[in-house]
Design a protein around this motif. Structure first.
Motif, PDB file in Angstrom:
ATOM      1  N   PHE A   1     -35.504  30.751   9.706  1.00 39.32           N
ATOM      2  CA  PHE A   1     -36.777  31.746  10.332  1.00 39.32           C
ATOM      3  C   PHE A   1     -36.287  32.892   9.261  1.00 39.32           C
ATOM      4  CE2 PHE A   1     -36.800  28.532  13.303  1.00 39.32           C
ATOM      5  CZ  PHE A   1     -38.246  28.308  13.716  1.00 39.32           C
ATOM      6  N   VAL A   2     -34.882  33.293   9.375  1.00 33.98           N
ATOM      7  CA  VAL A   2     -34.444  34.361   8.748  1.00 33.98           C
ATOM      8  C   VAL A   2     -34.526  34.309   7.237  1.00 33.98           C
ATOM      9  CG1 VAL A   2     -32.468  35.862   8.354  1.00 33.98           C
ATOM     10  CG2 VAL A   2     -32.838  34.986  10.638  1.00 33.98           C
ATOM     11  N   GLU A   3     -34.326  33.114   6.717  1.00 38.18           N
ATOM     12  CA  GLU A   3     -34.286  33.055   5.200  1.00 38.18           C
ATOM     13  C   GLU A   3     -35.816  32.787   4.728  1.00 38.18           C
ATOM     14  OE1 GLU A   3     -32.328  32.593   2.878  1.00 38.18           O
ATOM     15  OE2 GLU A   3     -30.429  32.276   3.630  1.00 38.18           O
ATOM     16  N   SER A   4     -36.641  32.429   5.237  1.00 41.05           N
ATOM     17  CA  SER A   4     -37.963  32.101   4.646  1.00 41.05           C
ATOM     18  C   SER A   4     -39.113  32.113   5.707  1.00 41.05           C
ATOM     19  CB  SER A   4     -37.830  30.627   4.009  1.00 41.05           C
ATOM     20  OG  SER A   4     -37.831  29.605   5.239  1.00 41.05           O
ATOM     21  N   ASP A   5     -38.974  32.421   6.836  1.00 43.21           N
ATOM     22  CA  ASP A   5     -40.149  32.612   7.809  1.00 43.21           C
ATOM     23  C   ASP A   5     -40.322  30.942   7.914  1.00 43.21           C
ATOM     24  OD1 ASP A   5     -39.811  35.262   8.206  1.00 43.21           O
ATOM     25  OD2 ASP A   5     -41.277  35.583   6.839  1.00 43.21           O
ATOM     26  N   PHE A   6     -39.476  30.053   7.728  1.00 42.38           N
ATOM     27  CA  PHE A   6     -39.805  28.659   7.693  1.00 42.38           C
ATOM     28  C   PHE A   6     -41.115  28.214   6.673  1.00 42.38           C
ATOM     29  CE2 PHE A   6     -39.384  24.515   9.078  1.00 42.38           C
ATOM     30  CZ  PHE A   6     -38.082  24.465   9.887  1.00 42.38           C
ATOM     31  N   ARG A   7     -41.222  28.457   5.339  1.00 39.12           N
ATOM     32  CA  ARG A   7     -42.138  28.082   4.542  1.00 39.12           C
ATOM     33  C   ARG A   7     -41.512  27.206   3.586  1.00 39.12           C
ATOM     34  NH1 ARG A   7     -43.682  33.630   2.217  1.00 39.12           N
ATOM     35  NH2 ARG A   7     -41.499  34.297   2.544  1.00 39.12           N
ATOM     36  N   PRO A   8     -41.760  25.911   3.612  1.00 40.25           N
ATOM     37  CA  PRO A   8     -41.162  24.819   3.090  1.00 40.25           C
ATOM     38  C   PRO A   8     -41.351  25.037   1.361  1.00 40.25           C
ATOM     39  CG  PRO A   8     -42.427  23.939   4.646  1.00 40.25           C
ATOM     40  CD  PRO A   8     -42.781  25.364   4.691  1.00 40.25           C
ATOM     41  N   THR A   9     -42.194  25.650   0.831  1.00 43.25           N
ATOM     42  CA  THR A   9     -42.491  25.589  -0.559  1.00 43.25           C
ATOM     43  C   THR A   9     -42.288  27.037  -1.139  1.00 43.25           C
ATOM     44  OG1 THR A   9     -44.811  25.995  -0.147  1.00 43.25           O
ATOM     45  CG2 THR A   9     -43.998  23.729  -0.433  1.00 43.25           C
ATOM     46  N   VAL A  10     -41.599  27.832  -0.493  1.00 45.16           N
ATOM     47  CA  VAL A  10     -41.540  29.301  -1.021  1.00 45.16           C
ATOM     48  C   VAL A  10     -40.502  29.348  -1.998  1.00 45.16           C
ATOM     49  CG1 VAL A  10     -39.856  30.076   0.634  1.00 45.16           C
ATOM     50  CG2 VAL A  10     -41.398  31.650  -0.328  1.00 45.16           C
ATOM     51  N   ILE A  11     -40.649  30.188  -3.049  1.00 45.52           N
ATOM     52  CA  ILE A  11     -39.609  30.227  -4.197  1.00 45.52           C
ATOM     53  C   ILE A  11     -39.418  31.828  -4.222  1.00 45.52           C
ATOM     54  CG2 ILE A  11     -39.033  29.811  -6.334  1.00 45.52           C
ATOM     55  CD1 ILE A  11     -41.104  27.778  -6.562  1.00 45.52           C
ATOM     56  N   SER A  12     -38.103  32.155  -4.027  1.00 38.28           N
ATOM     57  CA  SER A  12     -37.718  33.465  -4.098  1.00 38.28           C
ATOM     58  C   SER A  12     -37.527  33.845  -5.652  1.00 38.28           C
ATOM     59  CB  SER A  12     -36.416  33.774  -3.507  1.00 38.28           C
ATOM     60  OG  SER A  12     -35.221  33.241  -4.258  1.00 38.28           O
ATOM     61  N   ALA A  13     -37.362  35.057  -5.825  1.00 40.59           N
ATOM     62  CA  ALA A  13     -37.254  35.740  -7.186  1.00 40.59           C
ATOM     63  C   ALA A  13     -35.911  35.297  -7.973  1.00 40.59           C
ATOM     64  CB  ALA A  13     -37.067  37.377  -7.113  1.00 40.59           C
TER      65      ALA A  13
ATOM     66  N   PRO B   1     -44.057  41.049  18.796  1.00 35.46           N
ATOM     67  CA  PRO B   1     -43.632  40.032  19.729  1.00 35.46           C
ATOM     68  C   PRO B   1     -43.933  38.519  19.498  1.00 35.46           C
ATOM     69  CG  PRO B   1     -45.439  41.486  20.398  1.00 35.46           C
ATOM     70  CD  PRO B   1     -45.060  42.019  19.143  1.00 35.46           C
ATOM     71  N   THR B   2     -44.944  38.483  18.660  1.00 31.17           N
ATOM     72  CA  THR B   2     -45.412  36.911  18.484  1.00 31.17           C
ATOM     73  C   THR B   2     -45.012  36.463  17.250  1.00 31.17           C
ATOM     74  OG1 THR B   2     -47.607  37.523  17.425  1.00 31.17           O
ATOM     75  CG2 THR B   2     -47.574  37.402  19.791  1.00 31.17           C
ATOM     76  N   TYR B   3     -44.001  36.889  16.767  1.00 32.78           N
ATOM     77  CA  TYR B   3     -43.362  36.618  15.524  1.00 32.78           C
ATOM     78  C   TYR B   3     -43.026  34.868  15.370  1.00 32.78           C
ATOM     79  CZ  TYR B   3     -39.886  35.801  11.906  1.00 32.78           C
ATOM     80  OH  TYR B   3     -39.137  34.934  11.031  1.00 32.78           O
ATOM     81  N   LEU B   4     -42.445  34.659  16.457  1.00 30.36           N
ATOM     82  CA  LEU B   4     -41.810  33.202  16.584  1.00 30.36           C
ATOM     83  C   LEU B   4     -42.965  32.329  16.800  1.00 30.36           C
ATOM     84  CD1 LEU B   4     -38.517  32.873  18.567  1.00 30.36           C
ATOM     85  CD2 LEU B   4     -38.813  32.495  16.229  1.00 30.36           C
ATOM     86  N   VAL B   5     -43.779  32.736  17.685  1.00 34.70           N
ATOM     87  CA  VAL B   5     -45.105  32.141  17.979  1.00 34.70           C
ATOM     88  C   VAL B   5     -45.762  31.578  16.584  1.00 34.70           C
ATOM     89  CG1 VAL B   5     -46.996  31.788  19.125  1.00 34.70           C
ATOM     90  CG2 VAL B   5     -45.182  32.818  20.332  1.00 34.70           C
ATOM     91  N   GLN B   6     -45.880  32.613  15.693  1.00 30.53           N
ATOM     92  CA  GLN B   6     -46.481  32.442  14.545  1.00 30.53           C
ATOM     93  C   GLN B   6     -45.933  31.452  13.600  1.00 30.53           C
ATOM     94  OE1 GLN B   6     -49.965  33.039  14.157  1.00 30.53           O
ATOM     95  NE2 GLN B   6     -49.514  33.839  16.175  1.00 30.53           N
ATOM     96  N   VAL B   7     -44.477  31.707  13.389  1.00 30.21           N
ATOM     97  CA  VAL B   7     -43.988  30.879  12.445  1.00 30.21           C
ATOM     98  C   VAL B   7     -43.451  29.608  12.791  1.00 30.21           C
ATOM     99  CG1 VAL B   7     -41.568  30.983  11.292  1.00 30.21           C
ATOM    100  CG2 VAL B   7     -42.882  33.360  11.681  1.00 30.21           C
ATOM    101  N   ASN B   8     -43.331  29.546  14.292  1.00 29.98           N
ATOM    102  CA  ASN B   8     -43.245  28.025  14.851  1.00 29.98           C
ATOM    103  C   ASN B   8     -44.256  27.015  14.502  1.00 29.98           C
ATOM    104  OD1 ASN B   8     -41.479  26.506  16.988  1.00 29.98           O
ATOM    105  ND2 ASN B   8     -43.597  26.457  17.606  1.00 29.98           N
ATOM    106  N   LYS B   9     -45.404  27.488  14.218  1.00 30.10           N
ATOM    107  CA  LYS B   9     -46.490  26.553  13.757  1.00 30.10           C
ATOM    108  C   LYS B   9     -46.086  25.770  12.607  1.00 30.10           C
ATOM    109  CE  LYS B   9     -50.038  29.609  15.341  1.00 30.10           C
ATOM    110  NZ  LYS B   9     -51.339  30.528  15.112  1.00 30.10           N
ATOM    111  N   ARG B  10     -45.357  26.426  11.758  1.00 32.35           N
ATOM    112  CA  ARG B  10     -44.617  25.582  10.695  1.00 32.35           C
ATOM    113  C   ARG B  10     -43.607  24.678  10.924  1.00 32.35           C
ATOM    114  NH1 ARG B  10     -46.422  30.665   8.108  1.00 32.35           N
ATOM    115  NH2 ARG B  10     -44.361  31.516   8.218  1.00 32.35           N
ATOM    116  N   ALA B  11     -42.811  25.353  11.660  1.00 30.60           N
ATOM    117  CA  ALA B  11     -41.506  24.513  12.060  1.00 30.60           C
ATOM    118  C   ALA B  11     -41.522  23.649  12.997  1.00 30.60           C
ATOM    119  CB  ALA B  11     -40.602  25.750  12.664  1.00 30.60           C
TER     120      ALA B  11
END
Length: 492
Positions: free
Chosen positions: A138-150, A103-113
């Motif tokens: 948020f769906v793509e990367s959980d709003f992580r600016p430096t993440v690199i996928s496989a 239930p706090t997913y958006l609250v946590q991810v929003n800290k980066r967004a």
């Protein structure tokens, strides 16, 4: 007569009560009840003429937003402008359950967004695109600016190199635009706009193609057409990731639209408390930090696209700063490096001056602490204009610890590749281990260029290294040893 009036009043009260019942949002924790209620709603389908989001009133120029009162929640603005028609399916059921379990997913991810979200919403609104697109990072990367996928997709929008390059995002050893949240947002929205047109205005198809590729979704649609079945997203056969990707977005949209009591909404003020500044020249993060009195680490964190302590000599030179537009424009740093003066003449208006100097009326007002548009002849106005008289680079003679070792460019040789049937630019770049954008540059091609079998592509490959002198000497001694070594045992 009194009886008639009583009947009319009773009818009005009954209609009011019924309307109230219809607008009541289900508050049951049971997802089945939620989806059942959703299925009975008659929601207007989203069209190409989606009404634009009205963020705030503007002053004299349409693209200048006035900060809203602090109590206005930016996430409520997002929720109020979501408009996709959500169809209940088992896949949607699964994703709603997933969110409700966190239930706090958006609250946590929003800290980066939070530093970027207001700007993203403005861009989507100005383009008249659906607000659901603001949820994609948020769906793509959980709003992580430096993440690199496989698959080597980078940043909050998960852009691959070819897509980023095609839609104007640059990358070099100094800067990766895919990690620059606002630059990547512009490219992603351009790509989504292109896909929306390619799929005849169907946003679900466009979003699915954003995730799995345009060709894959087109094939799935053609397959259904041949079978005579629906081509709606829910009926397409797509990879598992994509078949879960769109429901994840729709489930998040649904929970926000319904303001579900068991899903916590972040609280973010509805105004921009970060401002993008175009420095106009190469700058050093350390010197910029001292000038604006903001810790260098904080500036780096807001601008993850920059890979070094300086911006690239070739640009871009835009930097996001943790301050409002008013704070920036009225700072000593801005007035020293980014302003000029203009004396008002007879017949001048704020609109005319703003147009002449390529600025905004609101910017002139903020720079000059003006609350009205009245001008006086002879009045001296401060206008924004980048000055390049003072270097914004550190003198490395004074600060030798910041010196970067210049790497010599490796020697290259030309290699020619004859195009074969089935070749693609991406395959060729992987075959020779070269960057796709380099391959395009060398041959004056674009990502969508057609390759004709039999034609020749030129590549600049690293020149094979020659043996060094010690290696040559070692080889010579080894050969000499072989010459003097007895062949058949000791000599007689």
């Amino acid at each position: 007569m009194n009886n008639i009036i009583s009947i009319v009043c009773l009818c009005c009260i009954s209609a009011f009560i019924l309307a109230g019942c219809k607008l009541t949002t289900p508050t049951s924790n049971d997802t089945d009840a939620v989806l059942s209620a959703l299925a009975t709603e008659n929601k207007t389908q989203l069209s190409d003429k989606q009404p634009a989001l009205v963020l705030q009133p503007t002053i004299e120029t349409p693209n200048v937003a006035i900060p809203a009162p602090p109590e206005t929640n930016l996430w409520q603005v997002i929720a109020d402008n979501l408009a996709f028609d959500v169809v209940p399916t088992p896949r949607l059921h699964k994703r709603i359950d997933w969110y409700l379990a966190q239930p706090t997913y958006l609250v946590q991810v929003n800290k980066r967004a939070a530093p970027y979200l207001f700007h993203i919403i403005q861009r989507i609104s100005q383009r008249n695109m659906p607000m659901e697109l603001a949820l994609l990072p948020f769906v793509e990367s959980d709003f992580r600016p430096t993440v690199i996928s496989a698959q080597q997709a980078v940043g909050v929008w998960q852009l691959v190199d070819a897509t980023a390059y095609h839609f104007g995002v640059t990358s070099d050893p100094w800067y990766d635009g895919r990690k620059d949240v606002l630059a990547a947002t512009d490219a992603a929205l351009n790509y989504l706009s292109y896909l929306h047109k390619r799929f005849n205005g169907n946003w679900l198809h466009a979003i699915a193609a954003y995730n799995s590729g345009e060709g894959r979704v087109k094939k799935a649609i053609e397959r259904n057409k041949k079978l005579g079945i629906s081509t709606h997203f829910w009926h397409l056969t797509l990879p598992k990731e994509t078949s879960e990707y769109v429901p994840k977005l729709l489930a998040l949209s649904y929970l926000l639209q319904k303001n579900h009591p068991n899903f916590t909404l972040p609280n973010v003020v509805n105004y921009a408390y970060t401002t993008q500044l175009d420095v106009g020249q190469q700058f050093d993060f350390g010197l910029l930090s001292s000038l604006v009195n903001i810790p260098k680490q904080q500036i780096h964190q807001l601008n993850p696209g920059y890979l070094r302590h300086q911006s690239s000599p070739q640009g871009p030179h835009k930097v996001l700063l943790p301050m409002t537009e008013k704070q920036l424009l009225q700072s000593r740093f801005f007035k020293r490096h980014f302003s000029q003066t203009y004396t008002v003449k007879k017949g001048d208006t704020l609109y005319g001056i703003a147009k002449r100097f390529n600025t905004k009326i609101n910017t002139i007002k903020l720079l000059n602490n003006k609350s009205s548009s009245l001008l006086g002849i002879g009045e001296v106005l401060i206008l924004n204009k980048a000055q390049k008289t003072d270097s914004l680079l550190v003198s490395y003679e004074i600060s030798p610890y910041l010196v970067e070792k210049k790497r010599p460019k490796p020697a290259t040789i030309e290699h020619y590749h004859i195009i074969k049937t089935g070749d693609s630019l991406w395959d060729i770049s992987q075959l020779y281990d070269v960057a796709l954008k380099d391959l395009l540059t060398w041959n004056s091609l674009k990502t969508h260029s057609i390759l004709n079998p039999g034609k020749t592509l030129v590549l600049h490959l690293p020149k094979p290294q020659q043996a060094t002198k010690p290696q040559k000497a070692k080889q010579y001694l080894s050969e000499l040893e072989q010459l003097v070594k007895p062949e058949n045992g000791p000599k007689p």
